[in-house]
Design an enzyme around this catalytic site. Structure first.
Site, PDB file in Angstrom:
ATOM      1  N   GLN A  17       0.773  -1.239   0.000  1.00 19.24           N
ATOM      2  CA  GLN A  17       0.000   0.000   0.000  1.00 19.24           C
ATOM      3  C   GLN A  17       0.803   1.287   0.000  1.00 19.24           C
ATOM      4  OE1 GLN A  17      -3.434   2.382   2.585  1.00 19.24           O
ATOM      5  NE2 GLN A  17      -2.999   0.274   3.097  1.00 19.24           N
ATOM      6  N   GLU A 138       1.129  -0.737   8.792  1.00 20.83           N
ATOM      7  CA  GLU A 138       0.290   0.437   9.025  1.00 20.83           C
ATOM      8  C   GLU A 138       0.171   0.774  10.507  1.00 20.83           C
ATOM      9  OE1 GLU A 138      -2.085   3.505   9.167  1.00 20.83           O
ATOM     10  OE2 GLU A 138      -1.591   2.740   7.182  1.00 20.83           O
ATOM     11  N   ASP A 167       0.401   4.035   5.917  1.00 24.48           N
ATOM     12  CA  ASP A 167       0.683   3.614   4.551  1.00 24.48           C
ATOM     13  C   ASP A 167       0.395   4.721   3.535  1.00 24.48           C
ATOM     14  OD1 ASP A 167       1.767   1.012   4.667  1.00 24.48           O
ATOM     15  OD2 ASP A 167      -0.182   0.159   5.107  1.00 24.48           O
ATOM     16  N   GLY A 242      -8.587  21.270  19.594  1.00 24.29           N
ATOM     17  CA  GLY A 242      -8.184  22.546  19.011  1.00 24.29           C
ATOM     18  C   GLY A 242      -8.749  23.716  19.781  1.00 24.29           C
ATOM     19  N   GLY A 243      -8.730  24.872  19.162  1.00 24.17           N
ATOM     20  CA  GLY A 243      -9.188  26.087  19.835  1.00 24.17           C
ATOM     21  C   GLY A 243     -10.688  26.149  20.041  1.00 24.17           C
TER      22      GLY A 243
END
Length: 409
Positions: A17, A138, A167, A242-243
């Site tokens: 892959q 993977e 991958d 996040g923010g």
């Protein structure tokens, strides 16, 4: 209309892959990608088959737009043909184990002696150091690149993500390296090595978690829903990290994918309070500001879920989008493969195969205004042997026949 990479020739020695995902993008963008396989073929032709004696979807969905030739690189004659072939290509790509190509007799020094303009791209599991010779897959790359330790819920084990960031994520990074090397060659006239490690690619995709690891030295991460913090970034479920806080809330009828992911921006709080039937929270000092809500994010999303669970995810999507509230339904693989917008954007499309018939595949996510992508089926094993060996490499018919008889091709 010409193709962006028209005229670029890639000798593709990749398999499984990570490598094929890279060379498929190059092929989509117009490069002539010749997949060089052992006479037995890429192992994924036979893996996870849904139909007997037919190339698997695993193979077909990673090898669109390529041509296939076979060559036994363990034979002296195969190595001679490879040496004759190499000057005709701009790029050589491989993802064998460390040192495998060297052991075939083709070190980087030897390769650039044969073709000084060659871009030699290699995908490995790890960079130089104690892990160099470890085998990588993977989820191994996810484990050692920072993804698994930060994926999952606080009270559960580390989890792998369904996205193939080890991958295909590495393949995309390798595309960038190859294109950069091709561009630099325009100025220097020289080829160069391109190496990408799967662990490094995953780490690059997990950089925000290293951001948060350093922030931990100054105290708990307020935007995380976790009650306790140690000396490492915790798993935080579906928190956005996040923010702007986000979470996946349940919708009717409560199936495994009946969820919608909702981001609560400051400007979105008032309309959300009205939608959920709690308009008084818009002005309540305990709820009215992002700072006030930060220590009760779990309760905030619980309130939203008490509303969303009474509506289907598509209705919730429509209601939230009326107020420009960022959100997205969790789409199952069935919903994705049947999504008309993805079909219209040629991201899920049908391809006809001479042995398996029609199948669905993923299209090119990179859209260029002056270089359209025509997704073509994957090649059969050795389908282009005669075309390439006889017409393009100039082997005479007798030699070609002899090579076939001897198992070299």
């Amino acid at each position: 209309m010409g193709k962006a990479l028209e005229g670029v020739r890639v000798l593709d020695m990749t398999h499984v892959q990570s490598g094929p995902s890279c060379t498929q993008i190059l092929a989509w963008l117009g490069a002539d990608v010749v997949k060089l396989e052992a006479p037995s073929g890429d192992i994924t032709r036979k893996q996870l088959r849904d139909l007997p004696d037919v190339d698997s979807l695993y193979f077909t969905m990673l090898n669109s737009n390529k041509r296939s030739i076979t060559l036994n690189m363990k034979s002296d004659e195969g190595k001679r043909i490879f040496t004759e072939m190499l000057p005709k290509f701009d790029v050589l790509a491989e993802n064998f184990g460390p040192g495998a190509v060297d052991r075939m007799g083709f070190t980087w020094d030897r390769l650039r002696e044969i073709n000084p303009r060659l871009i030699y791209a290699s995908i490995k599991g790890f960079g130089e150091g104690p892990y160099t010779h470890f085998k990588a897959y993977e989820v191994v790359a996810q484990a050692m690149g920072g993804s698994m330790s930060t994926t999952g819920f606080e009270d559960g084990p580390p989890l792998a993500t369904g996205a193939q960031i080890g991958d295909s994520g590495t393949g995309i990074h390798t595309v960038a390296g190859i294109l950069a090397a091709l561009y630099q060659r325009e100025h220097t006239g020289k080829g160069q090595r391109v190496t990408v490690a799967m662990q490094h690619a995953v780490l690059n995709l997990c950089r925000v978690k290293l951001r948060d690891q350093q922030r931990l030295t100054h105290g708990p991460l307020a935007e995380y829903p976790n009650d306790e913090f140690g000396d490492t970034v915790p798993r935080s479920g579906n928190a956005s990290g996040g923010g702007q806080p986000g979470w996946a809330v349940k919708c009717a009828p409560g199936g495994p994918n009946d969820y919608i992911y909702v981001i609560v921006q400051p400007v979105g709080w008032e309309p959300i309070t009205k939608l959920i039937g709690r308009p008084e929270l818009a002005d309540d000092p305990e709820w009215s500001t992002p700072e006030a809500r930060l220590d009760k994010l779990d309760k905030m999303f619980q309130l939203i879920e008490e509303w969303s669970i009474n509506h289907g995810k598509w209705e919730v999507l429509a209601r939230l989008n009326e107020h420009n509230i960022p959100c997205g339904p969790v789409l199952s693989t069935k919903e994705i493969i049947e999504d008309s917008s993805l079909a219209d954007n040629e991201m899920v499309l049908s391809v006809d195969h001479p042995k398996r018939g029609e199948y669905k595949t993923v299209g090119c996510p990179i859209k260029l205004s002056d270089s359209a992508v025509d997704v073509r089926r994957s090649p059969l094993l050795g389908e282009h042997n005669e075309e390439i060996y006889l017409s393009e490499l100039g082997l005479d018919t007798d030699r070609f026949t002899e090579l076939k008889a001897n198992g070299v091709i």
